[in-house]
Design an enzyme around this catalytic site. Structure first.
Site, PDB file in Angstrom:
ATOM      1  N   SER A 206       0.860  -1.174   0.000  1.00  0.00           N
ATOM      2  CA  SER A 206       0.000   0.000   0.000  1.00  0.00           C
ATOM      3  C   SER A 206       0.899   1.226   0.000  1.00  0.00           C
ATOM      4  O   SER A 206       1.770   1.365   0.866  1.00  0.00           O
ATOM      5  CB  SER A 206      -0.891  -0.006   1.245  1.00  0.00           C
ATOM      6  OG  SER A 206      -1.981   0.859   1.062  1.00  0.00           O
ATOM      7  N   GLU A 207       0.700   2.116  -0.989  1.00  0.00           N
ATOM      8  CA  GLU A 207       1.647   3.226  -1.203  1.00  0.00           C
ATOM      9  C   GLU A 207       1.765   4.146   0.012  1.00  0.00           C
ATOM     10  O   GLU A 207       2.750   4.850   0.175  1.00  0.00           O
ATOM     11  CB  GLU A 207       1.211   4.055  -2.419  1.00  0.00           C
ATOM     12  CG  GLU A 207      -0.119   4.783  -2.173  1.00  0.00           C
ATOM     13  CD  GLU A 207      -0.647   5.501  -3.410  1.00  0.00           C
ATOM     14  OE1 GLU A 207      -0.170   5.246  -4.505  1.00  0.00           O
ATOM     15  OE2 GLU A 207      -1.566   6.320  -3.228  1.00  0.00           O
ATOM     16  N   ASN A 208       0.739   4.143   0.884  1.00  0.00           N
ATOM     17  CA  ASN A 208       0.811   5.000   2.066  1.00  0.00           C
ATOM     18  C   ASN A 208       1.618   4.374   3.192  1.00  0.00           C
ATOM     19  O   ASN A 208       1.638   4.917   4.300  1.00  0.00           O
ATOM     20  CB  ASN A 208      -0.604   5.374   2.543  1.00  0.00           C
ATOM     21  CG  ASN A 208      -1.494   4.178   2.765  1.00  0.00           C
ATOM     22  OD1 ASN A 208      -1.443   3.208   2.010  1.00  0.00           O
ATOM     23  ND2 ASN A 208      -2.310   4.229   3.792  1.00  0.00           N
TER      24      ASN A 208
END
Lengths: 219, 230
Positions: free
Chosen positions: A46-48
């Site tokens: 997840s990019e976050n």
């Protein structure tokens, strides 16, 4: 019949190999996680700032400090790791993610993708899409073959602002599986069940490369 | 031991002046400096440039500062959750610079790490590359991107100590650690403030050197944008 979103997600799931680290975009790509074969083990990024996205939480597990890139509440699987945004995009740009699956508004026959802006109409921003498409070796686009207004989304050239150039490898739509040929063009690999080559030709505005015999997808 | 504790959000943001450049941590509404945003509503400071991955929603986060027209410019990567933002952007009331998320994160990291510019593949051949130097390195094209710095960085952490050492929780870490390094004055609000020496040094995510002011926040709402269960 054309595939629904779940059908597209199920067909994409067949592309995935065990051991891969995968970034799933918002929308149909997120659904792919639900249809991975039992014997496949992957790690979802997840990019976050998370490796190891788990299923959506039970009500009692909901944690506002744990969300995915679509801002949905999630859980972490055993063996997960957390990190900051610079590290997250370092691993993306550095080529450590094996597969990126994302949606698109348009794809060109040379593998350009447009998915972040409709001038004058929609300004949402590119989020992480430009970093992902600029770096990943293996990019699969999940989308409808034709837009809601009836226009083909597989074009000679993108008409909308570009997200990245020459980056898409494979496209899985409600009608077909196609790959970008190295010489340019959409090479038709599979048809959705009950969909004819002629129907796919009609729905494709860019150059379509058709071999003699195009098999049906097995979903 | 150096003590960086201030009484509350109001004391922490007291000297933020009109035309300041601020960095605000958070991804969506996750890990945003809720108390500092509320305090800025009270001081009424105007013409702010805000660097933040997102712009909040209409009635929470940075969205509150947009509603009161305290923000003149946003530098962000994704702003799709905020209708008032879109309205101000399309009408030209608000200046907006949209950047790839990884470029935004790295420009901030570079600002804190003394790297004035770097090359990245993100945005090559797109309108993000307009006016930027393109260089071919090992056969691939890259854009030159410069560092970002701020007058004040507003950071939210889970735990912190009186010396400014910070620990984040879950995906609320996101942009907070790099923003902490890139502010001339970094203000950290934490859910639990403990005496220096209490936190295990092995577990510190942001060393106190980057933090000038710290306070224990109150009444965290931690609003969820997309409440999703199975």
């Amino acid at each position: 019949m054309a595939l629904d979103k779940i059908g597209i997600a199920k067909r994409i799931a067949q592309e995935i190999q065990t051991g891969w680290y995968i970034n799933l975009g918002i929308g149909i790509p997120t659904l792919v996680a639900n249809y991975l074969p039992q014997n496949i083990e992957v790690v979802l990024q997840s990019e976050n700032g998370l490796l190891g996205i788990g299923p959506f939480p039970l009500e009692k597990e909901v944690d506002p400090d744990l969300i995915n890139a679509g801002k949905q509440t999630i859980t972490m699987l055993q063996g997960s790791s957390l990190f900051d945004s610079a590290e997250s995009f370092g691993m993306i740009r550095g080529g450590h993610v094996d597969l990126t699956i994302l949606g698109a508004m348009e794809v060109s026959e040379t593998g350009d993708i447009a998915n972040w802006k409709i001038p004058g109409k929609m300004v949402k921003g590119m989020g992480g899409a430009m970093d992902l498409v600029a770096s990943a070796d293996n990019i699969i686009v999940a989308m409808q073959h034709v837009s809601r207004s009836g226009n083909s989304k597989l074009l000679k050239q993108c008409s909308l602002p570009i997200t990245g150039l020459n980056c898409v490898k494979k496209i899985i739509t409600d009608l077909a599986v196609l790959e970008i040929a190295s010489e340019g063009g959409f090479r038709l690999l599979e048809r959705a069940p009950g969909i004819s080559v002629e129907e796919i030709e009609q729905a494709t505005s860019g150059k379509l490369i058709i071999a003699n015999d195009i098999p049906e997808m097995i979903i | 031991m150096i003590n960086k504790v201030v009484e509350n959000a109001g004391a922490a943001v007291r000297d933020i002046k009109d035309y300041s450049t601020l960095m605000l941590g958070g991804f969506g509404l996750c890990g945003i400096p809720e108390n500092c945003i509320t305090a800025l509503l009270s001081t009424g400071v105007k013409n702010l440039t805000c660097i933040s991955n997102n712009a909040g929603v209409d009635d929470f986060g940075i969205g509150l500062l947009l509603k009161t027209r305290q923000v003149v410019k946003m530098i962000s990567s994704y702003v799709g959750e905020n209708r008032e933002f879109e309205r101000q952007l399309l009408s030209g009331e608000l200046q907006v610079e949209l950047l790839p998320q990884g470029t935004l994160a790295e420009r901030i990291r570079a600002g804190g790490a003394g790297i004035p510019a770097f090359f990245t593949p993100a945005g090559v051949g797109t309108e993000v590359g307009n006016g930027k130097e393109v260089r071919t390195i090992d056969g691939k094209e890259y854009l030159l991107e410069s560092w970002l710095k701020a007058d004040f960085s507003l950071i939210k952490a889970w735990k912190g100590d009186t010396a400014g050492n910070l620990i984040f929780k879950g995906t609320a870490r996101n942009f907070n650690p790099m923003m902490a390094t890139a502010g001339k004055v970094t203000i950290a609000e934490v859910e639990e403030l403990v005496p220096s020496g209490t936190l295990d040094p092995n577990h510190i995510h942001t060393p106190g050197i980057y933090v000038q002011r710290i306070f224990q926040g109150t009444n965290y709402e931690k609003r969820i944008e997309q409440y999703t269960t199975r």
